[in-house]
Scaffold this active site. Structure first.
Site, PDB file in Angstrom:
ATOM      1  N   TYR A 121       1.083  -1.446   0.089  1.00 13.02           N
ATOM      2  CA  TYR A 121      -0.151   0.216  -0.344  1.00 13.02           C
ATOM      3  C   TYR A 121       0.623   0.917  -0.124  1.00 13.02           C
ATOM      4  O   TYR A 121       1.895   0.987   0.562  1.00 13.02           O
ATOM      5  CB  TYR A 121      -0.680   0.167   1.131  1.00 13.02           C
ATOM      6  N   ASP A 137       9.250   2.716  -1.252  1.00 11.50           N
ATOM      7  CA  ASP A 137       8.333   3.301  -0.219  1.00 11.50           C
ATOM      8  C   ASP A 137       8.801   2.988   0.982  1.00 11.50           C
ATOM      9  O   ASP A 137       8.124   2.471   1.761  1.00 11.50           O
ATOM     10  CB  ASP A 137       7.069   2.813  -0.799  1.00 11.50           C
ATOM     11  N   LYS A 148       5.909   9.352   8.680  1.00 10.73           N
ATOM     12  CA  LYS A 148       6.051   8.767   9.296  1.00 10.73           C
ATOM     13  C   LYS A 148       6.372   9.576  10.806  1.00 10.73           C
ATOM     14  O   LYS A 148       6.461  10.393  11.123  1.00 10.73           O
ATOM     15  CB  LYS A 148       5.565   7.494   9.652  1.00 10.73           C
TER      16      LYS A 148
HETATM   17  P1  KE4 Z   1      -0.046   8.688   4.106  1.00 14.05           P
HETATM   18  O1  KE4 Z   1      -1.159   8.835   3.197  1.00 14.05           O
HETATM   19  O2  KE4 Z   1      -1.627   8.005   5.283  1.00 14.05           O
HETATM   20  O3  KE4 Z   1       0.816   9.576   5.504  1.00 14.05           O
HETATM   21  O4  KE4 Z   1       0.650   7.339   3.729  1.00 14.05           O
HETATM   22  C1  KE4 Z   1       0.445   6.035   3.072  1.00 14.05           C
HETATM   23  C2  KE4 Z   1       1.217   5.226   3.492  1.00 14.05           C
HETATM   24  C3  KE4 Z   1       2.325   4.877   2.171  1.00 14.05           C
HETATM   25  N1  KE4 Z   1       3.468   3.516   2.695  1.00 14.05           N
HETATM   26  C4  KE4 Z   1       3.360   3.584   3.199  1.00 14.05           C
HETATM   27  C5  KE4 Z   1       3.918   2.115   3.598  1.00 14.05           C
HETATM   28  C6  KE4 Z   1       2.638   3.818   3.672  1.00 14.05           C
HETATM   29  O5  KE4 Z   1       1.840   2.317   5.328  1.00 14.05           O
HETATM   30  C7  KE4 Z   1       0.979   4.412   4.374  1.00 14.05           C
HETATM   31  C8  KE4 Z   1       0.485   4.688   5.187  1.00 14.05           C
HETATM   32  N2  KE4 Z   1       0.247   3.463   5.845  1.00 14.05           N
HETATM   33  C9  KE4 Z   1      -1.163   3.126   6.529  1.00 14.05           C
HETATM   34  C10 KE4 Z   1      -0.727   2.558   7.769  1.00 14.05           C
HETATM   35  N3  KE4 Z   1      -0.758   0.422   7.194  1.00 14.05           N
HETATM   36  C11 KE4 Z   1      -2.149   4.335   7.523  1.00 14.05           C
HETATM   37  C12 KE4 Z   1      -2.678   3.756   7.876  1.00 14.05           C
HETATM   38  C13 KE4 Z   1      -4.184   4.186   8.669  1.00 14.05           C
HETATM   39  O6  KE4 Z   1      -4.150   4.502   6.766  1.00 14.05           O
HETATM   40  O7  KE4 Z   1      -5.112   5.277   8.572  1.00 14.05           O
END
Ligand code: KE4
Length: 441
Positions: free
Chosen positions: A154, A249, A277
């Site tokens: 993701y 990523d 993060k």
């Molecule tokens: P954000 O747009 O949520 O800041 O980041 C997206 C993203 C991109 N790449 C990786 C590897 C990620 O894990 C994420 C977002 N992670 C999720 C947890 N699996 C965020 C939690 C959520 O979606 O509320």
């Protein structure tokens, strides 16, 4: 005399129940990000009042040892005094200017120090923006349109990356959500994680069309799945061979699994890196970066457009700087490794005692587990994990004051505020939770 079952007092959750009902009236699903709704575990999500260190308290006053850590940012622990102080100091000067500040340069320099593959950095406000922008840059620099990603990885919710899980070898992306037109995913090729053969096939099928490969170097969105030996190196070689860019990523793994992220751990140098993060220390900040010859194409230095009102926001940059500074201390990742290995080692032993098929992974301050004997190398494997046992385990752990990710397709996170006694308490609760899960057929 019948043995009375010692009915354990269930946690009070009435305030969370009421809050959830109220929230659902005005927020879709009652939450601002889907996973928070506890849909995968069928329980009432705990509305949080406050957090400190390794602990989090809900609005019913229940205390939990926290292994979600806001999905990764809270690597120092919640409400770290140094981070709060930095944000307080920054706030006194204002909250946002829409103009450059020296701290943004300092944060970019801190990222460069940790990631030699990154010579220039652009701050954005979310991981989604970081990956979306890195892909646009790769397409702009190569003049190619296709993007290859891996099933179960993701990278945020930009249209082209919301593709349904394909099956088998490299498949053309199909929309993974209503509202994503087929035209937006037709250029996205999907391959099984850890499958170099499928990647080679994709390059053979679409020669000179693939702009980049984007990969979570340790997958953390289908549970925690590490790369098999040679996988990342193989991606590097295939990209070099076919003139595509390799994007790591590291939104989740960056500053989490090692100071230099997974690229340091596996000694594979990507062309572009996405971060998030931890680099925001719990405030909205993310970034993408890479070699000068690539980043010089990003507007206004170059033609590839990308912008953001709150990119490099002073408060988020202050929190990120305060966090990264503390991660430069020498033994940080040894401590995180020791904690995660103590946790997953203990879980493995307890699962064996309980006679339940179970496997674990840990890397730095990140860990995962499956109710599946393993090996779990790709999304297809992860989907075979026993969901009912996971739900039972999750529920028992929550009742026991342990806050885990409410989905078996997530990873867990430790912080420098966790102590061995927290792990030992967690394992005490896990003993019974695994025994109960084991009884589910
Ligand atoms: P954000 O747009 O949520 O800041 O980041 C997206 C993203 C991109 N790449 C990786 C590897 C990620 O894990 C994420 C977002 N992670 C999720 C947890 N699996 C965020 C939690 C959520 O979606 O509320």
């Amino acid at each position: 005399m019948t043995a009375r079952k010692t009915a354990r007092k269930k946690l009070k959750t009435q305030h969370s129940k009421d809050a959830f009902r109220q929230a659902r009236r005005v927020i879709p699903g009652g939450v601002n990000s889907p996973v928070r709704a506890f849909g995968a575990v069928g329980l009432t999500p705990r509305f949080i009042d406050r957090a400190k260190g390794a602990r989090i308290w809900d609005i019913d006053g229940n205390e939990y040892i926290d292994y979600v850590g806001s999905w990764g940012p809270m690597i120092l622990g919640h409400a770290h005094p140094g981070v709060l102080r930095a944000v307080r100091e920054a706030m006194k000067k204002g909250t946002s200017f829409g103009a450059p500040t020296e701290n943004e340069t300092r944060l970019a320099e801190a990222i460069r120090r940790a990631l030699p593959s990154v010579q220039q950095v652009r701050m954005v406000s979310s991981g989604t923006e970081a990956t979306m922008s890195a892909i646009r840059l790769a397409r702009g620099v190569t003049g190619r349109s296709r993007v290859l990603k891996f099933e179960g990885c993701y990278h945020g919710h930009s249209d082209g990356l919301l593709v349904g899980a394909g099956s088998g070898v490299a498949t053309l992306g199909i929309p993974g959500s209503p509202g994503v037109p087929a035209a937006m995913t037709e250029l996205t090729v999907q391959a099984p994680f850890n499958d170099l053969h499928a990647v080679a096939e994709a390059f053979a099928r679409w020669p000179d069309e693939i702009a980049c490969i984007i990969v979570e170097p340790i997958a953390g969105n289908m549970g925690c799945i590490p790369p098999v030996a040679g996988f990342l190196r193989g991606l590097r070689e295939l990209c070099d061979q076919h003139g595509a860019l390799l994007i790591f990523d590291e939104v989740m793994t960056g500053f989490r699994v090692a100071r230099g992220g997974a690229q340091r751990l596996f000694r594979v140098r990507p062309d572009l890196t996405c971060l998030g993060k931890v680099v925001g220390g719990g405030l909205p900040a993310a970034a993408y970066g890479g070699r000068n010859d690539l980043m010089r194409h990003v507007a206004p230095a170059g033609e590839v457009y990308q912008a953001g009102t709150l990119s490099g926001n002073p408060l988020a940059v202050a929190a990120g700087l305060a966090t990264l500074e503390r991660l430069e201390e020498p033994d940080v990742y040894d401590r995180l490794n020791a904690l995660s290995e103590r946790l997953v080692g203990g879980l493995d032993s307890l699962a064996e005692e309980a006679g339940v098929p179970f496997s674990t992974v840990s890397a730095g301050g990140m860990f995962g587990f499956f109710f599946h004997s393993g090996p779990v190398r790709r999304f297809e494997d992860a989907k075979k994990a026993h969901q009912a046992r996971f739900r039972c385990f999750f529920s028992e752990m929550l009742e026991g004051g342990i806050n885990l990710a409410p989905s078996s397709y997530e990873a867990g996170f430790l912080s420098l505020a966790h102590r061995a006694r927290d792990i030992d308490r967690t394992l005490e609760v896990a003993r019974n939770a695994l025994l109960r899960a084991a009884r589910i057929r």
